[in-house]
Design an enzyme around this catalytic site. Sequence first.
Site, PDB file in Angstrom:
ATOM      1  N   CYS A   1       0.847  -1.213   0.000  1.00 30.62           N
ATOM      2  CA  CYS A   1       0.000   0.000   0.000  1.00 30.62           C
ATOM      3  C   CYS A   1       0.877   1.257   0.000  1.00 30.62           C
ATOM      4  CB  CYS A   1      -0.980  -0.036   1.170  1.00 30.62           C
ATOM      5  SG  CYS A   1      -2.268   1.222   1.028  1.00 30.62           S
TER       6      CYS A   1
ATOM      7  N   HIS B   1      -3.629  -5.396   0.802  1.00 35.30           N
ATOM      8  CA  HIS B   1      -2.976  -5.653   2.084  1.00 35.30           C
ATOM      9  C   HIS B   1      -2.953  -7.151   2.421  1.00 35.30           C
ATOM     10  CE1 HIS B   1      -2.607  -1.556   3.816  1.00 35.30           C
ATOM     11  NE2 HIS B   1      -3.614  -1.268   3.006  1.00 35.30           N
TER      12      HIS B   1
ATOM     13  N   GLU C   1      -1.205  -8.574   4.707  1.00 36.17           N
ATOM     14  CA  GLU C   1      -1.117  -8.740   6.160  1.00 36.17           C
ATOM     15  C   GLU C   1      -2.472  -8.590   6.831  1.00 36.17           C
ATOM     16  OE1 GLU C   1      -0.690  -6.017   4.641  1.00 36.17           O
ATOM     17  OE2 GLU C   1      -1.473  -4.392   5.883  1.00 36.17           O
TER      18      GLU C   1
END
Lengths: 994, 274
Positions: B106, B234, B236
């Site tokens: 990002c 994302h 994660e």
Amino acid sequence: MPHRIEVTFKEGIRDALAEKVKRGILEHLGLPVEEVRRVEVYVIDAPLTREQLEALAQGPYSDPILQRWSIDRPIASDFDWLIEVGFLPGVTDNVGRTAREALMARLDLQLRDDERVYSSTQYLIKGRLSREEAWRIATEYLGNPLIHRFVVLSRVEWDPEKGVGPTVPKVTGLKGGRVERFPLQQLDDEALMRLSQERLLALSLEEMKAIVAYLRRSEVREERLRIGIGEGITDVELEAIAQTWSEHCKHKIFKAEILYVDEETGAEERILSLFDTYIRRSTEEIRRRLGDRDRCLSVFEDYAGVWAFNDRWALTFKVETHNTPSALDPYGGALTGIVGVNRDPFGPGKGSKLIFNTDAFCFAPPDYDKPLPPRILHPRRILEGVREGVEHGGNKSGIPTVNGSIVFDERYLGKPLVYCGTCGIMPRQIQGEPSHLKRADPGDLVVMVGGRVGKDGIHGATFSSEELHEASPSSAVQIGDPITQKRMFDCLLIARDRGLYKSITDNGAGGLSSSVGEMARGPGGCEIWLDRVPLKYPGLDPWEVLLSESQERMTLAVAPEKVEEFLALCRKMEVEATVIGRFTSTGKFHCLWRGQTVAYLDMDFFHEGVPRMRLEARWRRPEHREPDFEPPDDLGEVLEGMLSRLNICSKEWVVRQYDHEVQGGSVVKPLCGLWDDGPQDAAVLRPLLESLEGVVVSHGICPRYGDIDTYWMTACALEEAIRNNVAAGGDPERMAALDNFCWPDPVPSEKNPDGPYKLAQLVRANKALYDFTTAFSVPCISGKDSMKNDYIGGGLKISIPPTVLFSVISKIDDVRQSMTMDAKAPGHLVYVLGTTYEELGGSEYFAMRGAVGNEVPKVRALLSRELFRRLHQAIREGLVASCHDCSDGGLGVALAETAFAGGLGMEVDLREVPREGVSRDDFLLFSESQGRFVVTVPPDRKGAFEGLMAGLPFAPVGRVVAEGRLLLVGLSGRVVVDRPISQLKEAWCRPLAF
Amino acid sequence: MGGKVKVLVLAGNGINCEYETAHAFRLAGAEEVEIVFIYDLLEGSKSLDDYHILCFPGGFLDGDDLGAAKACANRFLHARVKRTGERLWDQVLRFIEEGKLILGICNGFQLLVKMGLVPAMGGRYGQQQATLTFNDSGRFEDRWVYLKVNPSSRCVFTHGLEKLYLPVRHGEGKFLVADHGVLGELFEGGFVVLQYADRDLNPTMQYPLNPNGSEGAVAGICDPSGRVFGLMPHPEAFHHFTNHPRWRRESLPEVGEGVEIFRRGVQFIKENVL
């Protein structure tokens, strides 16, 4: 000579922000324009060479793929109107600050403090507009005259040689350092009140007289002469007292002595402090009853409540309002609101990491089309500005915004309500000490950390303690700076874990006066060296330094032996920190300016000297017209109409623009279902990623019921918050609440003749808070009140309806046992839990028909509590596939939402719905009785589920079907609603699909 | 350096996804995961030389005030390490030369692009060849997207993966290059790693499946070596099945599929560097 770098998009590259502005001008102002282009402008007030300027223009100030630039030469061309919007001197300019840092990094040089970079934006507009229209675009859409300056030039006026010119919005012409003295003892009543009004002190005559009495005390007089401050009071002292004694800081109405007269029964009651009698007492009783199951660690002590998450971690939670600033500048007000409330849960004890934000807004309808009173911004603009402020505040701080709502009612036209909440988490022990305790000792240093001090927000506390009027000062408007605050929090968490400070407090309302004053209560005194406080620009007077509400600042108590290590850490992490005084045991609130004493007040008087208010409250139940209309023929159409009500329709437009997943613990999001757009009742998240333990967060707010009785409004708001929480898997036995009261002024005066009634409404709300928090055994751990939500202007007074927001958190051990509201599979059984009564008073259905009615929903706490317990057990045991609470719009809306969120149909027989005294299908569908849920259950869990719920009012009413239709059989046995879910959903999505 | 995979997850100055990013690396089997503040790199108390994987997590570097990650890219390109006088940029280049891995997510991807670490066609590290700009909608949005993995990409983080389902949370994610020729080169050269796609994995320009209007539906790209990788979504944020927006409706494995990206990175170090 300052320089000007201008940057714009290259030909043929789409500037989506410029397009958004073009759409906004049409949507907000109804002015069609053909084209909008943007130019970003940097004015550099420092001597740089051409080469250096080029390096900046090519480097950090532009993007080589997207943009082109010019130096000291206008880049604008080919427009009908040029509008440049920059900041007024002294207003926070985040882009300018970053541009300055980037300049120093790029050119490897250190600028002097007064060498700054200022940002502004040019809009190049094509379209046939009058000058007046161009100015409207400038001041009513692109900027706000309270914080922005504008240049508006037509094509004819434009001189491409001269351009706009490098105006430097530098704060100049301030002298600073002045201290005024007032011989209060010699003033008569009239002069005292004039002083209070002229200086915006918001002190009453009684309060002014209390100050005079203090100054006349012989020992006070002698001491003042001895220390050299003199007999007269200084402006520093007077302002500090006014701020400390303000309604905003002292909650004088909640602490007042109230004579409550119930005109219905004739009963009279004397209440000594609503806060002590109802709020504090309920929490104390609940805690006592819970015994070792009590999870409260610190309540009402600090700026946020502290509540045990587990043996090792504690949650800190607070909700604040930022109403007045949001009325004046919605973006800045809301941004400051959210980054401001972030500091509240950061502050209690030794400080916590922030894990989520919540928000609830109350606005007038965005399609409001009547003339606006002076100084009132259009509700659509407020909605968009507040939304964007909370977006930037939350997203840029890396805190997920997980729960919220928007309430629409025309009476919020005068003052919108902007509730912002934040929850934090901290280890229960830090360096071997309980983290929720903090203490400053005599000799500890006062250290100010974070942003600098300017004239921002001066009089914010006193200002929010009076109604909004045409001449309200604009200094209350600020722009927040989430990045400066994020840097500060990063740094302080490291300092906390190293034990570098002993106590910490937010600088919010009242600035240093409030933060240092509060912290000094423990050690018993303080000395503040006001001239050492770092300033945004020179020229402040000492009282301004003390009172300024400039954002992004915390005040710390640091032991002298730790101060070097602490300051070094701050320097490394690019956080400004300054020693500005020390704590003492002298019993005095003592401020100095260049060695001279400018304030010298007894701590006891400073904090406790405010006289108690005495007020009268008179309750008489209002009588509303009972609407009289035939049951409608087409209930399907009515259901669509209900789904399109602003208070019911989808808020996805807002929710999507908030990051609700950052920090990685998202479990139940604000949107759910097959297409990720169903309205989830509460959010669930996992603050510790290595654990499956979770927090469930929800809220309840229902101001319309207050038109009938604020007692039931408050009861319903609390139950709604708990019910929403349970619906998502929350544990009703492990919950804590926050109360936030927003009220119209309840203090009677010439311009407020119905004060006693509004005060009675407040009393009744508090009685309900006591009755129902204890009934549900859900303690309030913190809260806030905002008591002057009125507007006076243009011969008009607009008061908000009394509004209570409850925010509830609960703890669950395993997030895998949390629940969502969407129907999951065809064949699942649909149940309605709880009894429906004919309670349509204050309902959305009656509102749709322009009526209020009188039968307000009641809370039947014993039954609801038992239902919550069993439902929670059913969810934990995996017996439930979906669970949705019935609130605004009642059963009809809950059934429709459950179906279309799951992308499935539903067949329901309304004859099966548990009810009492309901004889009409429309009332059954849209009554807003409390204590109800729509639940779906897999067929193989039917027996277990029904066994568990036995003895409670509940019934299977139908089933989930594959075909996407909502089919409802009415009380007469004929089909009363038969609508494709796509059509219902469309009606629900449409109103706020901006 | 021993046999442990050492990961540096950057923090500070507006970065805000460091906590869950470090968690994802640990789930992926990295033995030593350290959250390091940018100030420690600038001061010289920490050095990139001591790590195998460098991760730039999501956030709002400097508030994205001059355009996403722009001001921070400027710092990385020009700032000197206080203790040694060395340019931080030289540490970064050395890191790449030594065959180590860089991941930007990002805001971290925006940073990689604006520093010129991806795509770095022709090995021209430091030259910005692409950009990420405002979403066509003009809005920040949080929504989940389907991603098609380019099978012919050299990216070591996605090797063997076909598809991913992850959230995007950005306002400036529209991938853009100077002209169509460059876009062609990116596809032909295997620089394109991820594309926004529909549920059947057809790359798409259709909103909201393609949430920002990225050219070529590009959601993530790598450098010529495949060892420097940046993506807007994302990974994660999907480390556990309960992160999935529809986990109550679907049956999913315990560990979220976002972790696959981190696992491949850690595996690569174990096989090639240690």
